[in-house]
Motif scaffolding. Sequence first.
Motif, PDB file in Angstrom:
ATOM      1  N   PHE A   1       0.167  69.732  53.713  1.00  0.00           N
ATOM      2  CA  PHE A   1      -0.800  69.022  54.023  1.00  0.00           C
ATOM      3  C   PHE A   1      -2.074  69.667  53.143  1.00  0.00           C
ATOM      4  O   PHE A   1      -2.032  70.719  52.944  1.00  0.00           O
ATOM      5  N   THR A   2      -3.092  68.760  52.770  1.00  0.00           N
ATOM      6  CA  THR A   2      -4.215  69.167  52.180  1.00  0.00           C
ATOM      7  C   THR A   2      -5.106  69.918  53.474  1.00  0.00           C
ATOM      8  O   THR A   2      -4.873  69.861  54.445  1.00  0.00           O
ATOM      9  N   GLY A   3      -6.050  70.735  52.871  1.00  0.00           N
ATOM     10  CA  GLY A   3      -6.952  71.522  53.762  1.00  0.00           C
ATOM     11  C   GLY A   3      -8.099  70.569  54.248  1.00  0.00           C
ATOM     12  O   GLY A   3      -8.217  69.335  54.069  1.00  0.00           O
ATOM     13  N   GLY A   4      -9.080  70.920  55.117  1.00  0.00           N
ATOM     14  CA  GLY A   4     -10.348  70.251  55.557  1.00  0.00           C
ATOM     15  C   GLY A   4     -10.265  69.892  56.865  1.00  0.00           C
ATOM     16  O   GLY A   4      -9.202  70.193  57.483  1.00  0.00           O
ATOM     17  N   PHE A   5     -11.285  69.036  57.092  1.00  0.00           N
ATOM     18  CA  PHE A   5     -11.408  68.505  58.410  1.00  0.00           C
ATOM     19  C   PHE A   5     -10.343  67.328  58.690  1.00  0.00           C
ATOM     20  O   PHE A   5      -9.927  67.051  59.829  1.00  0.00           O
ATOM     21  N   HIS A   6      -9.800  66.690  57.814  1.00  0.00           N
ATOM     22  CA  HIS A   6      -8.832  65.613  57.642  1.00  0.00           C
ATOM     23  C   HIS A   6      -7.631  65.675  56.890  1.00  0.00           C
ATOM     24  O   HIS A   6      -7.349  65.188  55.561  1.00  0.00           O
ATOM     25  N   PRO A   7      -6.579  66.608  57.337  1.00  0.00           N
ATOM     26  CA  PRO A   7      -5.729  67.013  56.156  1.00  0.00           C
ATOM     27  C   PRO A   7      -4.791  65.666  56.130  1.00  0.00           C
ATOM     28  O   PRO A   7      -4.512  65.091  56.974  1.00  0.00           O
ATOM     29  N   LEU A   8      -4.367  65.747  54.703  1.00  0.00           N
ATOM     30  CA  LEU A   8      -3.446  64.475  54.598  1.00  0.00           C
ATOM     31  C   LEU A   8      -1.990  65.040  53.631  1.00  0.00           C
ATOM     32  O   LEU A   8      -2.350  66.223  53.278  1.00  0.00           O
ATOM     33  N   PRO A   9      -1.070  64.399  53.853  1.00  0.00           N
ATOM     34  CA  PRO A   9       0.125  64.901  53.034  1.00  0.00           C
ATOM     35  C   PRO A   9      -0.089  64.825  51.475  1.00  0.00           C
ATOM     36  O   PRO A   9      -0.968  64.027  51.041  1.00  0.00           O
ATOM     37  N   ARG A  10       0.381  65.728  51.018  1.00  0.00           N
ATOM     38  CA  ARG A  10       0.349  65.911  49.399  1.00  0.00           C
ATOM     39  C   ARG A  10       1.440  65.052  49.016  1.00  0.00           C
ATOM     40  O   ARG A  10       2.511  65.515  48.850  1.00  0.00           O
ATOM     41  N   LEU A  11       0.983  63.837  48.666  1.00  0.00           N
ATOM     42  CA  LEU A  11       1.639  62.583  48.441  1.00  0.00           C
ATOM     43  C   LEU A  11       1.099  61.775  46.949  1.00  0.00           C
ATOM     44  O   LEU A  11      -0.275  61.603  47.260  1.00  0.00           O
ATOM     45  N   GLN A  12       1.796  61.524  46.164  1.00  0.00           N
ATOM     46  CA  GLN A  12       1.495  60.764  45.179  1.00  0.00           C
ATOM     47  C   GLN A  12       2.278  59.566  44.833  1.00  0.00           C
ATOM     48  O   GLN A  12       3.387  59.819  44.687  1.00  0.00           O
ATOM     49  N   PHE A  13       1.962  58.290  44.806  1.00  0.00           N
ATOM     50  CA  PHE A  13       2.722  57.161  44.274  1.00  0.00           C
ATOM     51  C   PHE A  13       2.638  57.108  42.921  1.00  0.00           C
ATOM     52  O   PHE A  13       1.544  57.530  42.170  1.00  0.00           O
ATOM     53  N   ALA A  14       3.516  56.480  42.102  1.00  0.00           N
ATOM     54  CA  ALA A  14       3.618  56.251  40.613  1.00  0.00           C
ATOM     55  C   ALA A  14       2.597  55.446  40.245  1.00  0.00           C
ATOM     56  O   ALA A  14       1.894  55.613  39.213  1.00  0.00           O
ATOM     57  N   LEU A  15       2.699  54.400  40.740  1.00  0.00           N
ATOM     58  CA  LEU A  15       1.644  53.206  40.493  1.00  0.00           C
ATOM     59  C   LEU A  15       1.608  52.228  41.853  1.00  0.00           C
ATOM     60  O   LEU A  15       2.623  51.929  42.417  1.00  0.00           O
ATOM     61  N   SER A  16       0.437  51.921  42.015  1.00  0.00           N
ATOM     62  CA  SER A  16       0.163  50.997  43.091  1.00  0.00           C
ATOM     63  C   SER A  16       0.704  49.650  42.890  1.00  0.00           C
ATOM     64  O   SER A  16       0.984  49.086  41.706  1.00  0.00           O
ATOM     65  N   LEU A  17       1.518  49.131  44.084  1.00  0.00           N
ATOM     66  CA  LEU A  17       1.790  47.824  43.785  1.00  0.00           C
ATOM     67  C   LEU A  17       0.828  46.822  44.090  1.00  0.00           C
ATOM     68  O   LEU A  17      -0.070  46.630  45.310  1.00  0.00           O
ATOM     69  N   PRO A  18       0.610  45.624  43.456  1.00  0.00           N
ATOM     70  CA  PRO A  18      -0.435  44.721  43.539  1.00  0.00           C
ATOM     71  C   PRO A  18      -0.030  43.936  44.840  1.00  0.00           C
ATOM     72  O   PRO A  18       1.339  43.718  45.016  1.00  0.00           O
ATOM     73  N   LEU A  19      -1.134  43.085  45.643  1.00  0.00           N
ATOM     74  CA  LEU A  19      -0.731  42.645  46.745  1.00  0.00           C
ATOM     75  C   LEU A  19       0.240  41.410  46.494  1.00  0.00           C
ATOM     76  O   LEU A  19       0.072  40.600  45.531  1.00  0.00           O
ATOM     77  N   GLY A  20       0.995  41.199  47.429  1.00  0.00           N
ATOM     78  CA  GLY A  20       1.912  40.093  47.462  1.00  0.00           C
ATOM     79  C   GLY A  20       3.016  40.331  46.486  1.00  0.00           C
ATOM     80  O   GLY A  20       3.871  39.312  46.255  1.00  0.00           O
TER      81      GLY A  20
END
Length: 238
Positions: free
Chosen positions: A35-54
Amino acid sequence: RFGFARTGSLARISHLDSVRLLERALRRSGLPVSFTGGFHPLPRLQFALSLPLGVEGLGEWFDLEFTESAERLDGEATRRRLQQELPAEFQLLSVEPVPVFGPSLSQEVVASHWRFVLRPLAAPEDGRQGVGSGPGGPEPADWDRAIGELLEAEALPWNDQDKKGRPRQRDCRSALLALRRLAPPEPDGRVSLELKAAIDPQGRGLRPEQIQFWLAQRLGFSLELEAVQRQALQLRAC
């Protein structure tokens, strides 16, 4: 590196909602996620490319960093454990270790493969008679001619906006790698198409709605876009 598919009702949620869905599943799984640091830790996660809605995605990718090495963490067991916390329409297809300090996943994407349907509307654009139109829309030869014109075009200008909302025009011809009709038109005029598009270093490529626009110009028909699937994101060969 996980390969995954997002289908069915999940095609109707945004990319950000997909990220949140996966983050919640990771927390429930109890896996040794980094996880990242700070007050709101998030998983170290990366998507290749976002999918358009629908849009359904059948060959997508995301990278996830763990606190344990690949030698200590069984990839297939990890995939099964995470899949238990995900809906059936978010299917983990594969898993493989990749170097933590290698190129980012977004830099590895070189092409996208799409499949979609275009349906001619009853009224041609601007009230004109569509070129070679039959009872269900353009004839097969007209589709093939229009597709050929796109593939042979020296330039394919596209007008959109930059990140600051300023209008711009760019030539998308270099991104069009392949386009073909998969079968004869259906009785109502629907045609299934397959597109392969290059992805540039900024993550830009072609989308089916651009092909829809250019084909409508050449056919003289308004076209409705249906059943859009991103079949695969092609990564750079190792």
